[in-house]
Write a protein that holds these residues in place. Structure first.
Motif, PDB file in Angstrom:
ATOM      1  N   LEU A  95      12.573  11.901  14.346  1.00  0.00           N
ATOM      2  CA  LEU A  95      11.977  10.957  13.400  1.00  0.00           C
ATOM      3  C   LEU A  95      13.021  10.003  12.847  1.00  0.00           C
ATOM      4  O   LEU A  95      12.786   8.791  12.737  1.00  0.00           O
ATOM      5  CB  LEU A  95      11.309  11.718  12.252  1.00  0.00           C
ATOM      6  CG  LEU A  95      10.029  12.484  12.557  1.00  0.00           C
ATOM      7  CD1 LEU A  95       9.591  13.280  11.333  1.00  0.00           C
ATOM      8  CD2 LEU A  95       8.910  11.535  12.992  1.00  0.00           C
ATOM      9  N   LEU A  96      14.190  10.532  12.516  1.00  0.00           N
ATOM     10  CA  LEU A  96      15.242   9.677  11.960  1.00  0.00           C
ATOM     11  C   LEU A  96      15.743   8.696  13.012  1.00  0.00           C
ATOM     12  O   LEU A  96      16.006   7.524  12.714  1.00  0.00           O
ATOM     13  CB  LEU A  96      16.382  10.546  11.430  1.00  0.00           C
ATOM     14  CG  LEU A  96      17.067  10.024  10.162  1.00  0.00           C
ATOM     15  CD1 LEU A  96      17.810  11.143   9.460  1.00  0.00           C
ATOM     16  CD2 LEU A  96      18.005   8.885  10.448  1.00  0.00           C
ATOM     17  N   ARG A  97      15.841   9.174  14.247  1.00  0.00           N
ATOM     18  CA  ARG A  97      16.252   8.273  15.328  1.00  0.00           C
ATOM     19  C   ARG A  97      15.236   7.132  15.485  1.00  0.00           C
ATOM     20  O   ARG A  97      15.618   5.963  15.630  1.00  0.00           O
ATOM     21  CB  ARG A  97      16.375   9.046  16.640  1.00  0.00           C
ATOM     22  CG  ARG A  97      16.855   8.208  17.828  1.00  0.00           C
ATOM     23  CD  ARG A  97      16.927   9.063  19.078  1.00  0.00           C
ATOM     24  NE  ARG A  97      17.940  10.086  18.963  1.00  0.00           N
ATOM     25  CZ  ARG A  97      19.207   9.954  19.321  1.00  0.00           C
ATOM     26  NH1 ARG A  97      19.617   8.789  19.836  1.00  0.00           N
ATOM     27  NH2 ARG A  97      20.055  10.946  19.184  1.00  0.00           N
ATOM     28  N   ALA A  98      13.947   7.469  15.427  1.00  0.00           N
ATOM     29  CA  ALA A  98      12.917   6.433  15.516  1.00  0.00           C
ATOM     30  C   ALA A  98      13.044   5.458  14.350  1.00  0.00           C
ATOM     31  O   ALA A  98      12.853   4.240  14.518  1.00  0.00           O
ATOM     32  CB  ALA A  98      11.527   7.073  15.526  1.00  0.00           C
ATOM     33  N   GLY A  99      13.375   5.983  13.166  1.00  0.00           N
ATOM     34  CA  GLY A  99      13.563   5.120  12.014  1.00  0.00           C
ATOM     35  C   GLY A  99      14.724   4.164  12.183  1.00  0.00           C
ATOM     36  O   GLY A  99      14.623   2.976  11.865  1.00  0.00           O
ATOM     37  N   HIS A 115       0.858  -1.180   0.000  1.00  0.00           N
ATOM     38  CA  HIS A 115       0.000   0.000   0.000  1.00  0.00           C
ATOM     39  C   HIS A 115       0.896   1.232   0.000  1.00  0.00           C
ATOM     40  O   HIS A 115       2.066   1.161   0.401  1.00  0.00           O
ATOM     41  CB  HIS A 115      -0.907   0.000   1.232  1.00  0.00           C
ATOM     42  CG  HIS A 115      -0.145   0.076   2.526  1.00  0.00           C
ATOM     43  ND1 HIS A 115       0.404  -1.040   3.118  1.00  0.00           N
ATOM     44  CD2 HIS A 115       0.175   1.125   3.329  1.00  0.00           C
ATOM     45  CE1 HIS A 115       1.018  -0.680   4.243  1.00  0.00           C
ATOM     46  NE2 HIS A 115       0.902   0.627   4.392  1.00  0.00           N
ATOM     47  N   PRO A 116       0.405   2.379  -0.483  1.00  0.00           N
ATOM     48  CA  PRO A 116       1.239   3.583  -0.525  1.00  0.00           C
ATOM     49  C   PRO A 116       1.748   3.958   0.868  1.00  0.00           C
ATOM     50  O   PRO A 116       0.982   4.002   1.834  1.00  0.00           O
ATOM     51  CB  PRO A 116       0.284   4.654  -1.071  1.00  0.00           C
ATOM     52  CG  PRO A 116      -0.746   3.895  -1.828  1.00  0.00           C
ATOM     53  CD  PRO A 116      -0.935   2.610  -1.079  1.00  0.00           C
ATOM     54  N   VAL A 117       3.041   4.200   0.956  1.00  0.00           N
ATOM     55  CA  VAL A 117       3.680   4.559   2.226  1.00  0.00           C
ATOM     56  C   VAL A 117       4.260   5.955   2.093  1.00  0.00           C
ATOM     57  O   VAL A 117       5.319   6.145   1.493  1.00  0.00           O
ATOM     58  CB  VAL A 117       4.786   3.551   2.591  1.00  0.00           C
ATOM     59  CG1 VAL A 117       5.474   3.984   3.890  1.00  0.00           C
ATOM     60  CG2 VAL A 117       4.220   2.152   2.737  1.00  0.00           C
ATOM     61  N   GLY A 118       3.553   6.946   2.601  1.00  0.00           N
ATOM     62  CA  GLY A 118       4.060   8.302   2.638  1.00  0.00           C
ATOM     63  C   GLY A 118       4.105   8.987   1.283  1.00  0.00           C
ATOM     64  O   GLY A 118       4.140   8.339   0.241  1.00  0.00           O
ATOM     65  N   ARG A 119       4.085  10.314   1.325  1.00  0.00           N
ATOM     66  CA  ARG A 119       4.352  11.127   0.133  1.00  0.00           C
ATOM     67  C   ARG A 119       5.832  11.437   0.134  1.00  0.00           C
ATOM     68  O   ARG A 119       6.349  12.072   1.044  1.00  0.00           O
ATOM     69  CB  ARG A 119       3.554  12.435   0.173  1.00  0.00           C
ATOM     70  CG  ARG A 119       2.082  12.294  -0.089  1.00  0.00           C
ATOM     71  CD  ARG A 119       1.499  13.648  -0.480  1.00  0.00           C
ATOM     72  NE  ARG A 119       1.681  14.658   0.548  1.00  0.00           N
ATOM     73  CZ  ARG A 119       1.916  15.942   0.306  1.00  0.00           C
ATOM     74  NH1 ARG A 119       2.029  16.381  -0.942  1.00  0.00           N
ATOM     75  NH2 ARG A 119       2.048  16.793   1.300  1.00  0.00           N
ATOM     76  N   LEU A 160       8.352   5.792   7.173  1.00  0.00           N
ATOM     77  CA  LEU A 160       7.249   5.246   7.952  1.00  0.00           C
ATOM     78  C   LEU A 160       6.963   6.110   9.177  1.00  0.00           C
ATOM     79  O   LEU A 160       5.800   6.413   9.482  1.00  0.00           O
ATOM     80  CB  LEU A 160       7.575   3.819   8.397  1.00  0.00           C
ATOM     81  CG  LEU A 160       7.577   2.732   7.311  1.00  0.00           C
ATOM     82  CD1 LEU A 160       8.191   1.450   7.862  1.00  0.00           C
ATOM     83  CD2 LEU A 160       6.165   2.476   6.808  1.00  0.00           C
ATOM     84  N   ALA A 161       8.026   6.516   9.871  1.00  0.00           N
ATOM     85  CA  ALA A 161       7.842   7.345  11.063  1.00  0.00           C
ATOM     86  C   ALA A 161       7.273   8.714  10.708  1.00  0.00           C
ATOM     87  O   ALA A 161       6.348   9.211  11.353  1.00  0.00           O
ATOM     88  CB  ALA A 161       9.174   7.491  11.800  1.00  0.00           C
ATOM     89  N   PRO A 218       2.387   3.101  12.046  1.00  0.00           N
ATOM     90  CA  PRO A 218       2.772   2.465  13.315  1.00  0.00           C
ATOM     91  C   PRO A 218       4.210   1.970  13.246  1.00  0.00           C
ATOM     92  O   PRO A 218       4.677   1.516  12.208  1.00  0.00           O
ATOM     93  CB  PRO A 218       1.781   1.295  13.436  1.00  0.00           C
ATOM     94  CG  PRO A 218       0.622   1.685  12.577  1.00  0.00           C
ATOM     95  CD  PRO A 218       1.203   2.490  11.446  1.00  0.00           C
ATOM     96  N   ALA A 219       4.902   2.064  14.357  1.00  0.00           N
ATOM     97  CA  ALA A 219       6.285   1.585  14.406  1.00  0.00           C
ATOM     98  C   ALA A 219       6.338   0.106  14.037  1.00  0.00           C
ATOM     99  O   ALA A 219       5.474  -0.677  14.418  1.00  0.00           O
ATOM    100  CB  ALA A 219       6.869   1.794  15.798  1.00  0.00           C
ATOM    101  N   VAL A 220       7.363  -0.275  13.269  1.00  0.00           N
ATOM    102  CA  VAL A 220       7.539  -1.664  12.866  1.00  0.00           C
ATOM    103  C   VAL A 220       8.526  -2.315  13.822  1.00  0.00           C
ATOM    104  O   VAL A 220       9.665  -1.876  13.930  1.00  0.00           O
ATOM    105  CB  VAL A 220       8.060  -1.748  11.418  1.00  0.00           C
ATOM    106  CG1 VAL A 220       8.262  -3.209  11.027  1.00  0.00           C
ATOM    107  CG2 VAL A 220       7.074  -1.071  10.480  1.00  0.00           C
TER     108      VAL A 220
END
Length: 427
Positions: free
Chosen positions: A334-338, A150-154, A410-411, A416-418
Motif C-alpha cells: 500500500l505504501l509503495r502504491a502511495g 469529501h472524507p478520505v479514509g478513517r 487513499l490507497a 481510485p489511484a490518483v
C-alpha cells in the motif's frame, strides 16, 4: 492552515519561502492546492519545533503547538495521560479500515552543531533525528486530508512522545488504548543517506533490537603486587569486554547479525591498587526476532562461564528494549502504491535493514504496518548521520512526506489511484 498563534512571523530565522514541491501537479487537486497555499507555513512550523526541542516525556510545548494547529482546522483529540503526545481521529464514520499514522515528537540530549539559522536554542537538546520533520509531515497530512472535498479514509493521528527513551512512548500509546482498534499502521523516518524525493521501502525487518547490558563486578580489592590474594576485577572486566562479544558470534546464528558493543568501562583510581568494583555497559543489537528471544538467556550463561575462573562476584542486568520493526507485505505494498501515485515510480528505493532500533515495533505487536525511510539528503552537502550534532534535513522532504502519507491513505481506503493529469485523471 491557520498558524499556531505564537509563531514569530517576522523572525527571519523561521520565515522562509516554500521549498520546491517535488510532487506538484500530480494531484489530487485539493492536495495540490493545500500544499501550494500552506507549505511555507508548514516549514515555519517545523523551524519553530527545531528551535525549541524537548526531551522524552517533556514535550509539552510541542504538544501544545500540535493541538493548537489541529484545533484551528477543527480537528480535536486527546493528550496522553502523561500530558505529552496527542491522538486524534479524522473521519471516524467513514467506511474502510482504521489507518494509524504515527510521528515521534521528542528530541535528543545533545548540543546541535548544524550551523542552521534556526538551530536549537535549548542547551544540550536538539532535533538531530528528524522528529521535527516527522511531526510536521503528520500535521500537514492531517490538515491536507481535512481540506479534502469529501472524507478520505478513517485515520488516527498518533503524535508519539519519547521514541528516544528506553521506556519508549510507543508503550504509552498502547497503554492509552490508542492502537486497540487500528487496522493498519504507517510511519516515515528521516534517512540522511537517501536523497530527498526518494522513499525507501523494505518488506520484513527494517530495524534491529537494542538491549542495554550492564555488568557490575566486585571483589575484596588489594595491591597490584599481590593479585593472587584477591580477585582482579579489572582483569575480569577485560575478559568480559573482549570475550563476550566474540562468544555471542559463535553461539547465535550469524544471519541474526548480533552486535554487542561496549560504551563504558570503569574501575579503579590508582595504578597500583586492584579496585573493589567496576562496571561494564553496552548495547546488544540483533537483527532477527528469534535470535533476540534467546539472547538474554545466552548472555547470562556466557557471563557466568567467563567470570567463574576469576573469583569475582557480579551482577548482570539486561534491559530488554524493542523487537525489530518487521514491515508487513500488504501494508508495504500500500505504501509503495502511495509513493508511486504521489511522486512516480522513480521515487521508490529499496531500504536496507538498520542496526538502529525503533519503538514503532511495539505498535506493530497490535496491528500490521510499515515504517519507510524518507530521504532528506540535499544531494550536495555532507551526509551527516542520524543522532549527529551536524544533522540537517532538506525541507523539500516535508511536501514529499505529506504527499506520501496522503496517497497511502487513499490507497489503504480503497480510493481510485490518483494519476498525473497527463494520464487523463485528476483528483
Amino acid at each position: 492552515m491557520t498558524a499556531v498563534p505564537d509563531l514569530a512571523r517576522n523572525d527571519t530565522r523561521t520565515t522562509a519561502a516554500p521549498p520546491v514541491d517535488l510532487g506538484a501537479g500530480r494531484g489530487p487537486d485539493w492536495l495540490d492546492r493545500y500544499l501550494s497555499d500552506s507549505l511555507g507555513e508548514l516549514v515555519q512550523f517545523r523551524r519553530q519545533l527545531h528551535r525549541h526541542p524537548e526531551l522524552a516525556f517533556a514535550e509539552r510545548r510541542t504538544t501544545d503547538r500540535i493541538e493548537q494547529a489541529l484545533a484551528a482546522a477543527g480537528i480535536t483529540g486527546r493528550r496522553l495521560p502523561g500530558g505529552t503526545g496527542f491522538v486524534a481521529d479524522l473521519n471516524p464514520d467513514a467506511p474502510g479500515p482504521l489507518i494509524g499514522l504515527r510521528a515521534d515528537i521528542d528530541a535528543l540530549p545533545l548540543q546541535e552543531a548544524s550551523g542552521l539559522p534556526f538551530a536549537s536554542e535549548v542547551p544540550g537538546t536538539a532535533h538531530a533525528c528528524g522528529h521535527d520533520v516527522h511531526t510536521t509531515v503528520l500535521l500537514g497530512t492531517a490538515l491536507a486530508l481535512a481540506a479534502a472535498p469529501h472524507p478520505v479514509g478513517r485515520v488516527r493521528l498518533l503524535f508519539q512522545p519519547a521514541e528516544e527513551s528506553m521506556d519508549g512512548g510507543a508503550a504509552a500509546l498502547v497503554q492509552a488504548g490508542a492502537v486497540d482498534d487500528v487496522d493498519l499502521l504507517f510511519a516515515l523516518h528521516c534517512e540522511p543517506r537517501t536523497p530527498v524525493g526518494k522513499v525507501g521501502l523494505k518488506v520484513g525487518p527494517i530495524t534491529s533490537t537494542a538491549d542495554s547490558i550492564e555488568i557490575r563486578v566486585s571483589g575484596p580489592g588489594g595491591h597490584t603486587s599481590r593479585p593472587h590474594l584477591t580477585a582482579d576485577v579489572v582483569n575480569a572486566l577485560g575478559l568480559l569486554a573482549t570475550n563476550l562479544p566474540l562468544l555471542l558470534t559463535r553461539r547465535l546464528d550469524p544471519r541474526a547479525a548480533a552486535v554487542l558493543v561496549w560504551g563504558q568501562i570503569r574501575a579503579g583510581e590508582a595504578e597500583n591498587a586492584i579496585p573493589q568494583s567496576g562496571v561494564l555497559r553496552g548495547t546488544l543489537r540483533v537483527m532477527r526476532r528469534d535470535a533476540w528471544d534467546t539472547a538474554g538467556e545466552l548472555i547470562t550463561e556466557l557471563v557466568g562461564a567467563i567470570l567463574e575462573p576469576t573469583g569475582v562476584q557480579y551482577q548482570l542486568s539486561v534491559e530488554r528494549g524493542v523487537p525489530p520493526v518487521e514491515n508487513d507485505a500488504y501494508t508495504t505494498a500500500l505504501l509503495r502504491a502511495g509513493v508511486v501515485s504521489a511522486l512516480g515510480a522513480d521515487a521508490v528505493t529499496e531500504a536496507e535493514q538498520s542496526t538502529g532500533a525503533e519503538d514503532f515495533a511495539d505498535l506493530l505487536e497490535h496491528a500490521p504496518g510499515t515504517l519507510a525511510r524518507l530521504g532528506v539528503w540535499d544531494g550536495e552537502g555532507q551526509q551527516s548521520d542520524l543522532h549527529s550534532a551536524a544533522f540537517r534535513a532538506d525541507e523539500r522532504a516535508i511536501a514529499v512526506g505529506v504527499r506520501t502519507l496522503v496517497h497511502t491513505v487513499l490507497a489503504a481506503a480503497g480510493e481510485p489511484a490518483v494519476l498525473p493529469p497527463a494520464a487523463g485523471r485528476t483528483g
